[in-house]
Motif scaffolding. Structure first.
Motif, mmCIF file in Angstrom:
data_model
loop_
_atom_site.group_PDB
_atom_site.id
_atom_site.type_symbol
_atom_site.label_atom_id
_atom_site.label_comp_id
_atom_site.label_asym_id
_atom_site.label_seq_id
_atom_site.Cartn_x
_atom_site.Cartn_y
_atom_site.Cartn_z
ATOM 1 N N GLU A 47 19.249 4.705 8.675
ATOM 2 C CA GLU A 47 18.837 5.131 10.010
ATOM 3 C C GLU A 47 18.095 4.021 10.734
ATOM 4 O O GLU A 47 18.307 3.784 11.939
ATOM 5 N N ASN B 183 27.876 11.585 10.792
ATOM 6 C CA ASN B 183 26.902 12.408 10.080
ATOM 7 C C ASN B 183 25.503 11.798 10.133
ATOM 8 O O ASN B 183 24.501 12.515 10.295
ATOM 9 N N ARG C 111 22.174 13.541 11.939
ATOM 10 C CA ARG C 111 20.893 13.771 11.254
ATOM 11 C C ARG C 111 19.753 13.055 11.969
ATOM 12 O O ARG C 111 18.641 13.593 12.081
ATOM 13 N N LYS D 21 18.594 14.946 15.018
ATOM 14 C CA LYS D 21 17.787 16.106 14.648
ATOM 15 C C LYS D 21 16.371 15.697 14.242
ATOM 16 O O LYS D 21 15.407 16.442 14.475
ATOM 17 N N LYS D 22 16.232 14.507 13.643
ATOM 18 C CA LYS D 22 14.907 14.022 13.256
ATOM 19 C C LYS D 22 14.049 13.709 14.473
ATOM 20 O O LYS D 22 12.854 13.990 14.510
#
Length: 238
Positions: free
Chosen positions: A158, A198, A202, A205-206
């Motif tokens: 990330e 994906n 994620r 959403k974080k």
């Protein structure tokens, strides 16, 4: 904490091989950590992998000009010191360099001791300027929201994704390029577009819970191309 002057990490961006090597040897003799590159693209790769405190930048370079490189570095790494070292001495070039983010403008040839004094001056400034907006701490993998209200811990993939998009022109990259960067940086098998989707899902959403009312998009899908980063992020290598 500010780095000690003899721990300063320098990148020299110069396409004259002889001059670049001479500068590197001189600065290493004064106990600086020195990296050499010859264009903006190579500097971008270097900044993905290394913590840099000061860059010494020529104006006339293959590909991106020194102006463009300075503007990009200043926007993404506001804490990095920028010293222009160039044969171009016209007033318009000096003014434009400062407008694009240079801290110091030195004409070639500059005596080595003057260059050393300029770098030491920049070293004393490092850490004094606190970036505005979101800040990505590359070493710890923490993403800090404005005013230090939220700290988001990122995993390696990330952090590298955000860093690559923040550094890219217009903060946009094709999916294939992102997959190549992440695969190379993480020394993994080739990442697929599905895996990338994906990861981005994620990551959204974080970050979403920490957004304020003025921020709506984090990473936007560019149909048929890739992704664009909309969240204003500056990068620090602390």
């Amino acid at each position: 904490m500010k780095p000690a002057i003899n721990q300063i990490k320098i990148a020299i961006i110069e396409d004259d091989v002889i001059l670049r090597e001479e500068l590197s040897q001189f600065l290493q003799s004064h106990h600086f950590i020195v990296h050499e590159v010859n264009n903006g693209l190579s500097l971008g790769d270097l900044l993905l992998n290394k913590s840099i405190d000061v860059i010494i930048l020529d104006l006339n370079l293959p590909g991106q000009s020194g102006f463009e490189i300075a503007k990009s570095v200043r926007a993404t790494y506001p804490q990095i010191g920028i010293a222009m070292l160039t044969a171009r001495t016209a007033l318009v070039d000096r003014i434009k360099s400062y407008e694009y983010g240079a801290d110091i403008y030195l004409p070639k040839p500059t005596p080595p001791q003057e260059l050393l004094a300029a770098i030491n001056s920049l070293a004393r400034r490092i850490g004094d300027t606190k970036p505005d907006g979101w800040v990505l701490h590359a070493q710890s993998g923490q993403l800090i929201s404005p005013n230090d209200e939220n700290t988001i811990q990122l995993i390696a993939v990330e952090m590298l994704l955000l860093k690559a998009l923040a550094q890219a022109p217009n903060h946009s990259l094709e999916s294939e390029s992102i997959c190549e960067i992440l695969s190379e940086q993480l020394a993994m098998e080739t990442m697929t577009k599905r895996s990338l989707e994906n990861i981005i899902s994620r990551l959204r959403k974080k970050i979403q819970p920490a957004l304020d009312g003025s921020e709506r998009r984090i990473i936007h899908s560019v149909w048929g191309t890739g992704y664009q980063l909309y969240l204003p992020i500056s990068i620090t290598n602390s």
